[in-house]
Design an enzyme around this catalytic site. Structure first.
Site, mmCIF file in Angstrom:
data_model
loop_
_atom_site.group_PDB
_atom_site.id
_atom_site.type_symbol
_atom_site.label_atom_id
_atom_site.label_comp_id
_atom_site.label_asym_id
_atom_site.label_seq_id
_atom_site.Cartn_x
_atom_site.Cartn_y
_atom_site.Cartn_z
ATOM 1 N N SER A 123 -23.546 -29.580 24.914
ATOM 2 C CA SER A 123 -23.248 -29.045 25.774
ATOM 3 C C SER A 123 -21.627 -29.205 25.574
ATOM 4 C CB SER A 123 -23.882 -31.072 25.990
ATOM 5 O OG SER A 123 -23.017 -31.670 26.992
ATOM 6 N N TYR A 147 -23.025 -40.225 24.335
ATOM 7 C CA TYR A 147 -24.082 -38.472 23.942
ATOM 8 C C TYR A 147 -23.658 -37.669 23.774
ATOM 9 C CZ TYR A 147 -25.467 -34.919 26.563
ATOM 10 O OH TYR A 147 -26.074 -33.218 26.500
ATOM 11 N N LYS A 151 -24.227 -35.214 20.307
ATOM 12 C CA LYS A 151 -24.060 -33.845 19.832
ATOM 13 C C LYS A 151 -23.117 -33.434 18.892
ATOM 14 C CE LYS A 151 -27.000 -33.136 23.192
ATOM 15 N NZ LYS A 151 -28.447 -32.819 22.713
HETATM 16 P P1 NAD Z 1 -35.091 -33.670 30.268
HETATM 17 O O1 NAD Z 1 -34.663 -35.368 29.563
HETATM 18 O O2 NAD Z 1 -35.536 -32.797 31.840
HETATM 19 O O3 NAD Z 1 -35.848 -33.309 29.116
HETATM 20 C C1 NAD Z 1 -35.882 -33.720 27.682
HETATM 21 C C2 NAD Z 1 -37.358 -33.665 27.456
HETATM 22 O O4 NAD Z 1 -37.046 -34.202 25.435
HETATM 23 C C3 NAD Z 1 -38.272 -34.468 28.111
HETATM 24 O O5 NAD Z 1 -39.566 -34.046 28.657
HETATM 25 C C4 NAD Z 1 -38.554 -35.799 27.385
HETATM 26 O O6 NAD Z 1 -39.505 -35.909 27.087
HETATM 27 C C5 NAD Z 1 -38.515 -35.220 26.084
HETATM 28 N N1 NAD Z 1 -38.152 -36.323 24.557
HETATM 29 C C6 NAD Z 1 -37.124 -36.894 24.968
HETATM 30 N N2 NAD Z 1 -36.629 -37.241 23.851
HETATM 31 C C7 NAD Z 1 -38.276 -37.157 23.239
HETATM 32 C C8 NAD Z 1 -38.442 -37.465 21.645
HETATM 33 N N3 NAD Z 1 -38.403 -38.313 20.617
HETATM 34 N N4 NAD Z 1 -39.969 -36.453 21.128
HETATM 35 C C9 NAD Z 1 -40.157 -35.848 21.981
HETATM 36 N N5 NAD Z 1 -40.075 -35.572 23.269
HETATM 37 C C10 NAD Z 1 -38.459 -36.183 23.380
HETATM 38 O O7 NAD Z 1 -33.197 -32.735 29.604
HETATM 39 P P2 NAD Z 1 -32.608 -30.899 29.733
HETATM 40 O O8 NAD Z 1 -31.994 -32.213 30.993
HETATM 41 O O9 NAD Z 1 -34.038 -30.554 30.075
HETATM 42 O O10 NAD Z 1 -32.089 -31.337 28.684
HETATM 43 C C11 NAD Z 1 -32.748 -30.639 27.627
HETATM 44 C C12 NAD Z 1 -31.235 -30.628 26.195
HETATM 45 O O11 NAD Z 1 -30.647 -29.679 26.497
HETATM 46 C C13 NAD Z 1 -31.433 -31.988 25.842
HETATM 47 O O12 NAD Z 1 -31.221 -32.132 24.048
HETATM 48 C C14 NAD Z 1 -29.418 -32.347 27.162
HETATM 49 O O13 NAD Z 1 -29.302 -33.256 25.943
HETATM 50 C C15 NAD Z 1 -29.360 -30.882 26.766
HETATM 51 N N6 NAD Z 1 -27.861 -30.624 27.691
HETATM 52 C C16 NAD Z 1 -28.496 -30.952 29.213
HETATM 53 C C17 NAD Z 1 -27.747 -30.769 29.988
HETATM 54 C C18 NAD Z 1 -28.301 -31.630 31.593
HETATM 55 O O14 NAD Z 1 -26.827 -31.161 32.016
HETATM 56 N N7 NAD Z 1 -29.026 -31.031 31.441
HETATM 57 C C19 NAD Z 1 -26.406 -30.091 29.721
HETATM 58 C C20 NAD Z 1 -25.916 -29.881 28.523
HETATM 59 C C21 NAD Z 1 -26.624 -30.374 27.699
HETATM 60 N N1 UFG Z 2 -20.583 -35.865 41.284
HETATM 61 C C1 UFG Z 2 -20.070 -36.656 42.467
HETATM 62 N N2 UFG Z 2 -21.178 -37.737 43.096
HETATM 63 C C2 UFG Z 2 -22.026 -38.005 42.375
HETATM 64 C C3 UFG Z 2 -22.522 -37.346 40.621
HETATM 65 C C4 UFG Z 2 -20.722 -36.455 40.630
HETATM 66 O O1 UFG Z 2 -19.221 -36.222 42.717
HETATM 67 O O2 UFG Z 2 -23.111 -38.135 42.991
HETATM 68 C C5 UFG Z 2 -19.633 -35.048 40.748
HETATM 69 C C6 UFG Z 2 -18.349 -35.352 39.380
HETATM 70 O O3 UFG Z 2 -17.490 -36.243 40.080
HETATM 71 C C7 UFG Z 2 -18.494 -34.037 38.891
HETATM 72 C C8 UFG Z 2 -19.540 -33.228 39.699
HETATM 73 O O4 UFG Z 2 -20.147 -33.705 40.824
HETATM 74 O O5 UFG Z 2 -17.253 -33.736 39.324
HETATM 75 C C9 UFG Z 2 -20.156 -32.712 38.366
HETATM 76 O O6 UFG Z 2 -20.973 -34.360 37.835
HETATM 77 P P1 UFG Z 2 -22.422 -34.160 37.273
HETATM 78 O O7 UFG Z 2 -22.779 -35.662 37.024
HETATM 79 O O8 UFG Z 2 -23.557 -33.244 38.072
HETATM 80 O O9 UFG Z 2 -22.198 -33.484 35.855
HETATM 81 P P2 UFG Z 2 -21.339 -33.812 34.471
HETATM 82 O O10 UFG Z 2 -20.090 -32.521 34.735
HETATM 83 O O11 UFG Z 2 -20.142 -35.246 34.722
HETATM 84 O O12 UFG Z 2 -22.142 -33.894 33.452
HETATM 85 C C10 UFG Z 2 -22.487 -33.179 32.834
HETATM 86 C C11 UFG Z 2 -23.483 -33.523 32.207
HETATM 87 C C12 UFG Z 2 -23.784 -34.614 30.668
HETATM 88 C C13 UFG Z 2 -22.294 -33.604 30.440
HETATM 89 C C14 UFG Z 2 -21.272 -32.992 30.790
HETATM 90 C C15 UFG Z 2 -20.266 -32.985 30.164
HETATM 91 O O13 UFG Z 2 -24.573 -33.879 33.390
HETATM 92 O O14 UFG Z 2 -24.823 -34.277 30.214
HETATM 93 O O15 UFG Z 2 -21.109 -32.723 31.774
HETATM 94 O O16 UFG Z 2 -20.475 -31.946 29.780
HETATM 95 F F1 UFG Z 2 -22.489 -35.022 29.225
#
Ligand code: NAD
Ligand code: UFG
Length: 338
Positions: A123, A147, A151
């Site tokens: 991330s 979190y 990572k």
């Molecule tokens: P998500 O929660 O939708 O998907 C994660 C999946 O992993 C789920 O299906 C969950 O059931 C499964 N899971 C969790 N723990 C597990 C375990 N111990 N064993 C087997 N399965 C398990 O999340 P996502 O948004 O699809 O994110 C996927 C990856 O990308 C994550 O590692 C997350 O940290 C990373 N990531 C997500 C974002 C974002 O904003 N969505 C941003 C940066 C990084």
């Molecule tokens: N925001 C609002 N209202 C809301 C939610 C978000 O104004 O209800 C704003 C936040 O303040 C930010 C922007 O929308 O300015 C984006 O917020 P998100 O929560 O959608 O995303 P973030 O950038 O805060 O978080 C993301 C990922 C995290 C990761 C983080 C840092 O969801 O997993 O980026 O890289 F850790």
């Protein structure tokens, strides 16, 4: 065969569609702690191909090893993990257990099965407070919450592993802000409870599930005062994984690569685009800044273009239109199906 941990989740399910469409065989390994079985059914419907789905936890050494061995995987894409920043601060051990210990168990299973190609979901949060923007991959790494620390620990673990055995091929993909949904409207983000992230919250306001959006602060040093992020369409992100695998399968190494659009948009940009895409009003109230939020950051996305030949193709309008299609076709997420 690609072994996809967390393949039922938001990003993993979109990656499975693109892998299947590119001709790869897929085994999903997921404990469904934050996803629904239905998502995996719909992936197969979209792609018009079947995949193997195994219910299991990456911390369950026996279940993991037998699934990995049975799959005859050539590579692993590792999406499984917990991702809620607030929860990680309240329950740090749960995050170290799932994200760090879980990845350690996965790597041990890969060693045991002689699978040495890995794509890991990192991330942009590993960059911490920006020293310069856009973030380049050589920016200093730090974590501002648990979190993010999980990572960072895993990234370090992967670099150490590769140093000890250079025959590994590891792609650490640093995602910026994934949003949007598949254009079929069949799969998308299905947050449980109140969404933490902007886009699913906006979508739930537009569909009438929530009254208004809280805009967390309008006094940042950005053009309209609201937070700026690099939003990336989840299908572009998924395609990035297929291209990363194509790159890794012929090369040894451990590389970290940003997957972002390379430009930033404010909260108000997202609200206005969503209103235009959905034809619905998104009422909002401006509140104080959210603790721990950064004002603005976006990616330098040039390394992914150079190495993988990948760049985003879907802009803000597509991100909003596809989110709206998913939200309006599935107002209660996958649960509406059950
Ligand atoms: P998500 O929660 O939708 O998907 C994660 C999946 O992993 C789920 O299906 C969950 O059931 C499964 N899971 C969790 N723990 C597990 C375990 N111990 N064993 C087997 N399965 C398990 O999340 P996502 O948004 O699809 O994110 C996927 C990856 O990308 C994550 O590692 C997350 O940290 C990373 N990531 C997500 C974002 C974002 O904003 N969505 C941003 C940066 C990084
Ligand atoms: N925001 C609002 N209202 C809301 C939610 C978000 O104004 O209800 C704003 C936040 O303040 C930010 C922007 O929308 O300015 C984006 O917020 P998100 O929560 O959608 O995303 P973030 O950038 O805060 O978080 C993301 C990922 C995290 C990761 C983080 C840092 O969801 O997993 O980026 O890289 F850790």
């Amino acid at each position: 065969m690609i072994f996809v941990t967390g393949g039922a989740g938001y990003i993993g399910s979109h990656a499975c569609v693109e892998l299947l469409m590119a001709g790869h065989d897929v085994t999903v390994f997921d404990n469904f702690s934050n996803s629904q079985w239905e998502a995996t059914e719909r992936v197969q419907r979209i792609a018009g191909r079947t995949m193997t789905v195994v219910r299991g936890d990456i911390r369950d050494v026996q279940a993991l090893q037998s699934a990995l061995r049975a799959s005859k995987a050539e590579a692993v894409m590792h999406f499984a993990g917990l991702k809620a920043v607030g929860e990680s601060e309240a329950e740090p051990l749960k995050y170290y257990d799932n994200n760090v210990l879980g990845t350690l168990r996965l790597l041990e299973a890969m060693v045991a099965c002689d699978v040495k190609t890995l794509v890991f979901s990192s991330s942009a949060t590993v960059y911490g407070i920006p020293e310069s923007l856009p973030y380049r991959e050589d920016h200093r790494l730090s974590a501002t919450n648990t979190y993010g620390m999980t990572k960072l620990v895993v990234e370090n673990m992967l670099r150490d592993l590769h140093r000890s055995d250079p025959s590994w091929s590891i792609g650490i993909l640093r995602y910026f802000n994934p949003v949007g949904a598949h254009s079929s409207g069949l799969i998308g983000e299905d947050p449980q409870g109140t969404p933490n992230n902007l886009m699913p919250y906006v979508a739930q306001v537009a569909v009438g599930r929530r009254e208004f959006l809280n805009v967390w602060g309008n006094d940042y040093p950005t053009p309209d005062g609201t937070g700026v992020r690099d939003y990336i369409h989840v299908v572009d992100l998924a395609i990035g994984h297929v291209k990363a695998f194509d790159y890794l399968k012929t090369r040894e190494g451990c590389i970290a690569v940003n997957l972002g659009a390379g430009s930033g948009h404010s909260v108000m940009d997202m609200v206005r685009s969503f209103e235009a895409a959905s034809g619905r009003a998104v009422p909002f109230k401006v509140g104080p800044r959210r603790a721990g939020d950064l004002g603005a950051y976006w990616a330098d996305a040039s390394l992914a273009a150079e190495l993988f030949g990948w760049r985003v193709e879907r802009g803000l309008d597509r991100m909003c239109a596809d989110t709206w299609r998913w939200q309006s076709m599935n107002p209660d997420g996958y649960k509406g199906e059950q």
